[in-house]
Design an enzyme around this catalytic site. Structure first.
Site, PDB file in Angstrom:
ATOM      1  N   ARG A 173      41.320  25.726  44.909  1.00 21.54           N
ATOM      2  CA  ARG A 173      41.098  24.846  45.940  1.00 21.54           C
ATOM      3  C   ARG A 173      39.720  25.848  46.553  1.00 21.54           C
ATOM      4  O   ARG A 173      38.697  25.201  47.546  1.00 21.54           O
ATOM      5  CB  ARG A 173      41.393  25.280  47.816  1.00 21.54           C
ATOM      6  CG  ARG A 173      42.817  23.975  47.500  1.00 21.54           C
ATOM      7  CD  ARG A 173      44.047  23.835  48.747  1.00 21.54           C
ATOM      8  NE  ARG A 173      45.452  25.461  48.006  1.00 21.54           N
ATOM      9  CZ  ARG A 173      46.415  26.035  48.575  1.00 21.54           C
ATOM     10  NH1 ARG A 173      45.707  25.448  50.021  1.00 21.54           N
ATOM     11  NH2 ARG A 173      47.095  27.188  47.935  1.00 21.54           N
ATOM     12  N   ASP A 193      44.793  37.495  48.616  1.00 22.61           N
ATOM     13  CA  ASP A 193      43.600  36.391  48.761  1.00 22.61           C
ATOM     14  C   ASP A 193      43.808  36.478  50.744  1.00 22.61           C
ATOM     15  O   ASP A 193      43.620  35.341  51.526  1.00 22.61           O
ATOM     16  CB  ASP A 193      44.301  34.799  48.711  1.00 22.61           C
ATOM     17  CG  ASP A 193      45.631  34.164  49.052  1.00 22.61           C
ATOM     18  OD1 ASP A 193      46.472  34.975  49.500  1.00 22.61           O
ATOM     19  OD2 ASP A 193      45.241  33.225  48.881  1.00 22.61           O
ATOM     20  N   TYR A 224       8.239  51.000  35.367  1.00 26.28           N
ATOM     21  CA  TYR A 224       8.583  50.927  34.209  1.00 26.28           C
ATOM     22  C   TYR A 224       7.323  49.639  33.426  1.00 26.28           C
ATOM     23  O   TYR A 224       6.384  49.640  33.638  1.00 26.28           O
ATOM     24  CB  TYR A 224       8.775  49.180  35.502  1.00 26.28           C
ATOM     25  CG  TYR A 224      10.509  48.496  33.946  1.00 26.28           C
ATOM     26  CD1 TYR A 224      11.078  49.118  33.574  1.00 26.28           C
ATOM     27  CD2 TYR A 224       9.811  46.846  34.567  1.00 26.28           C
ATOM     28  CE1 TYR A 224      11.517  48.414  33.011  1.00 26.28           C
ATOM     29  CE2 TYR A 224      10.696  46.723  32.950  1.00 26.28           C
ATOM     30  CZ  TYR A 224      12.123  47.151  32.728  1.00 26.28           C
ATOM     31  OH  TYR A 224      12.455  45.969  31.655  1.00 26.28           O
TER      32      TYR A 224
HETATM   33  C1  UD1 Z   1      52.117  31.531  49.963  1.00 20.83           C
HETATM   34  C2  UD1 Z   1      53.353  31.460  50.760  1.00 20.83           C
HETATM   35  C3  UD1 Z   1      53.397  31.502  52.556  1.00 20.83           C
HETATM   36  C4  UD1 Z   1      52.902  31.859  53.123  1.00 20.83           C
HETATM   37  C5  UD1 Z   1      50.870  32.443  52.854  1.00 20.83           C
HETATM   38  C6  UD1 Z   1      50.676  33.175  53.190  1.00 20.83           C
HETATM   39  C7  UD1 Z   1      54.976  31.317  48.900  1.00 20.83           C
HETATM   40  C8  UD1 Z   1      55.496  30.469  48.194  1.00 20.83           C
HETATM   41  N1  UD1 Z   1      54.047  30.625  50.343  1.00 20.83           N
HETATM   42  O1  UD1 Z   1      52.031  30.084  50.405  1.00 20.83           O
HETATM   43  O2  UD1 Z   1      54.981  31.022  52.572  1.00 20.83           O
HETATM   44  O3  UD1 Z   1      52.583  31.281  54.469  1.00 20.83           O
HETATM   45  O4  UD1 Z   1      51.013  32.718  51.221  1.00 20.83           O
HETATM   46  O5  UD1 Z   1      48.723  33.099  52.590  1.00 20.83           O
HETATM   47  O6  UD1 Z   1      54.565  32.804  48.177  1.00 20.83           O
HETATM   48  N2  UD1 Z   1      50.036  33.038  42.669  1.00 20.83           N
HETATM   49  C9  UD1 Z   1      50.611  34.058  41.624  1.00 20.83           C
HETATM   50  N3  UD1 Z   1      51.152  33.879  40.792  1.00 20.83           N
HETATM   51  C10 UD1 Z   1      51.653  31.909  41.227  1.00 20.83           C
HETATM   52  C11 UD1 Z   1      51.208  31.634  42.558  1.00 20.83           C
HETATM   53  C12 UD1 Z   1      50.277  32.160  43.101  1.00 20.83           C
HETATM   54  O7  UD1 Z   1      50.214  34.716  41.556  1.00 20.83           O
HETATM   55  O8  UD1 Z   1      52.097  31.227  40.485  1.00 20.83           O
HETATM   56  C13 UD1 Z   1      49.521  34.399  43.731  1.00 20.83           C
HETATM   57  C14 UD1 Z   1      47.765  33.796  44.308  1.00 20.83           C
HETATM   58  O9  UD1 Z   1      47.285  33.748  42.923  1.00 20.83           O
HETATM   59  C15 UD1 Z   1      47.444  34.133  45.394  1.00 20.83           C
HETATM   60  C16 UD1 Z   1      49.182  34.457  46.211  1.00 20.83           C
HETATM   61  O10 UD1 Z   1      49.766  34.480  44.974  1.00 20.83           O
HETATM   62  O11 UD1 Z   1      46.842  35.646  45.544  1.00 20.83           O
HETATM   63  C17 UD1 Z   1      49.535  33.051  47.208  1.00 20.83           C
HETATM   64  O12 UD1 Z   1      49.626  31.932  46.431  1.00 20.83           O
HETATM   65  P1  UD1 Z   1      48.709  30.316  46.914  1.00 20.83           P
HETATM   66  O13 UD1 Z   1      48.741  28.999  46.150  1.00 20.83           O
HETATM   67  O14 UD1 Z   1      47.412  30.639  47.533  1.00 20.83           O
HETATM   68  O15 UD1 Z   1      50.810  30.575  48.602  1.00 20.83           O
HETATM   69  P2  UD1 Z   1      50.412  30.030  49.653  1.00 20.83           P
HETATM   70  O16 UD1 Z   1      50.369  27.907  49.251  1.00 20.83           O
HETATM   71  O17 UD1 Z   1      49.006  30.842  50.570  1.00 20.83           O
HETATM   72 CA    CA Z   2      47.029  31.287  50.053  1.00 14.35          CA
END
Ligand code: UD1
Ligand code: CA
Length: 454
Positions: free
Chosen positions: A16, A106, A372
């Site tokens: 995104r 993030d 330089y």
């Molecule tokens: C996640 C939470 C949500 C919370 C929100 C807060 C879950 C299922 N959901 O959603 O409840 O309100 O964060 O910001 O946890 N990542 C990995 N591997 C993966 C998926 C994600 O390392 O397979 C990492 C991403 O790089 C990121 C973090 O986990 O840093 C969160 O992932 P993201 O997809 O942004 O989760 P959200 O949809 O924001």
């Molecule tokens: Ca997130």
């Protein structure tokens, strides 16, 4: 204190953001989101920190390795969800028996102060503790289904939530803490039969409750847990960071008539009694001592400004600039890797790179340190109480002695002894009447041309 470790998730695709730079290597306050997450974990006393990176962005792994070493990075081969991602760290923490803090890379405004209540909840007897917040616009955040007191029954992701659940304002920040063994045991039970087909970290809450365990929610201010998924949110995080740094600088006694136009970095140090005029940018690594004035439209990075110095307007201090007590650096002056001792004046249109200028020396307009040759950098050193004439080019390596002078327009290629005058320019000649004669000839030529045309 129970030993602490941190698992920082950074293996998502970050699609995104629509950027060739991985999401967690974007910056807030001049510091990458990933470094900010690591900073918070370090400040919380986490003895071990493991970053979960994805094979799709080797830059993230390299960045984490640079800071934490080989043991600080593990890979999640495919991004199957946040729960799956935490499991990638299980091997790296196999011999760890303390508490694990899970945080997402993030969430740039998260700091130790915001996270600390999780560990307080653990001390009050919670098996797991989750950091929540009340969202003005809960949108895509996971919702907290709260029970009695601070009990958290489960977390439901927005995509899986009912209409009623979506009305809940209590949201999941993504940060939680619990004992390593418990966390990894629960994660093995997490399934992916949900809207996204992912293994959600958030499911450990419901699983723990099913087994009769105590799960607590504690809350942080929304501004601290803002998640960055797109450029607009990155800009919002930057704005929140700047607003808080400006407010704290003002509270500490820094004068800023137009605070909204001043940009800070994560490590900017401004002592009480500093005056910062409008439109000043502090990139990382700047310290400004009490009584110094940073005038409008200046850009500073990696620089130290001593008490009573005046910098700008329109000055550029680059890394390694050391501006002494009461020194003046004026408009369109660039300084890099150079020390100006007490009372030095470089007031107009100059480049001072790689060298030093002794106390009270005056450097005339348009002076250039020619440092330089296209391959290497060389040093220029000027002693105390010297006077550098305007438009002097100092061809490094070169030294100008204490009390010495250079004539305007000189190109100085050899060392100048103390108290000498160095002239390195063509001697002047006068040709009497030449200009008048020249003009007459030109005018006659013009009259002839006009006649030919009519
Ligand atoms: C996640 C939470 C949500 C919370 C929100 C807060 C879950 C299922 N959901 O959603 O409840 O309100 O964060 O910001 O946890 N990542 C990995 N591997 C993966 C998926 C994600 O390392 O397979 C990492 C991403 O790089 C990121 C973090 O986990 O840093 C969160 O992932 P993201 O997809 O942004 O989760 P959200 O949809 O924001
Ligand atoms: Ca997130």
């Amino acid at each position: 204190m129970t030993e602490r470790a941190a698992v920082i998730l950074a293996a998502g695709q970050g699609t995104r953001m629509r950027s060739p730079t991985p999401k967690v290597l974007h910056k807030v306050g001049g510091r990458t989101l990933l470094d900010r997450a690591i900073d918070a974990a370090e400040a919380l006393g986490c003895a071990r920190i493991v970053v979960v990176a994805g094979p799709h962005s080797p830059q993230v792994a390299a960045h984490a390795r640079g800071r934490l070493g080989e043991a600080g990075v593990v890979f999640q081969e495919t991004p199957l969800g946040t729960g799956h991602a935490v499991r990638a760290a299980e091997g790296a923490l196999a011999d760890f028996a303390g508490d694990v803090l899970v945080a997402y890379a993030d969430t740039p405004l998260l700091d130790a102060e915001a996270v600390a209540p999780l560990f307080d909840a653990r001390e009050r007897g919670a098996d797991l503790a989750v950091l929540g917040f009340y969202a003005a616009d809960p949108g895509a955040y996971g919702r907290l289904i709260l029970g009695e007191g601070e009990t958290l029954d489960r977390i439901v992701e927005a995509k899986d939530a009912s209409a009623d659940e979506l009305r809940i304002a209590a949201c999941n920040s993504g940060v939680l803490a619990g004992p390593a063994a418990l966390l990894f045991t629960l994660l093995r039970e997490v399934r992916n039969d949900n809207a996204k087909g992912e293994y959600y970290l958030t499911d450990v809450v419901g699983l723990a409750r099913d087994q009769g365990m105590k799960v607590s929610a504690v809350f942080a201010a929304e501004s601290r847990v803002l998640g960055v998924n797109a450029q607009g949110e990155l800009a919002a995080a930057e704005a929140a960071f700047q607003a808080s740094r400006r407010a704290s600088a003002l509270a500490e006694g820094v004068s800023m008539p137009a605070p909204d136009t001043v940009m800070f970095a994560y490590d900017t140090v401004l002592e009480p009694g500093v005056l910062v005029e409008p439109y000043v940018v502090f990139a990382p690594g700047v310290t400004v001592r009490s009584g110094a004035v940073i005038r409008a439209f200046s850009h500073l990075e990696g620089a130290e400004v001593a008490a009573g110095a005046i910098v700008g307007p329109y000055a550029r201090l680059r890394p390694g600039a050391r501006i002494g007590v009461g020194a003046h650096v004026g408009n369109f002056v660039e300084i890099k890797q150079a020390r100006l001792e007490e009372g030095v004046k470089v007031n107009h249109l100059s480049y001072i790179g790689d060298g030093s200028i002794g106390a009270r020396t005056n450097v005339g307009a348009g002076t250039i340190f020619c440092n330089y040759d296209g391959f290497d950098k060389f040093q220029t050193h000027i002693g105390a109480d010297a006077f550098i004439g305007s438009n002097t080019a100092l061809v490094a390596p070169v030294r100008v002695g204490a009390g010495a002078m250079t004539g305007s327009g000189s190109v100085i290629t050899k060392d100048v002894p103390d108290n000498a005058l160095a002239l390195g320019r063509a001697p002047q000649v006068e040709k009497r009447g030449w200009a008048a004669q020249f003009r007459n000839l030109k005018r006659q030529g013009q009259i002839q041309k006009d006649k030919d045309q009519t």
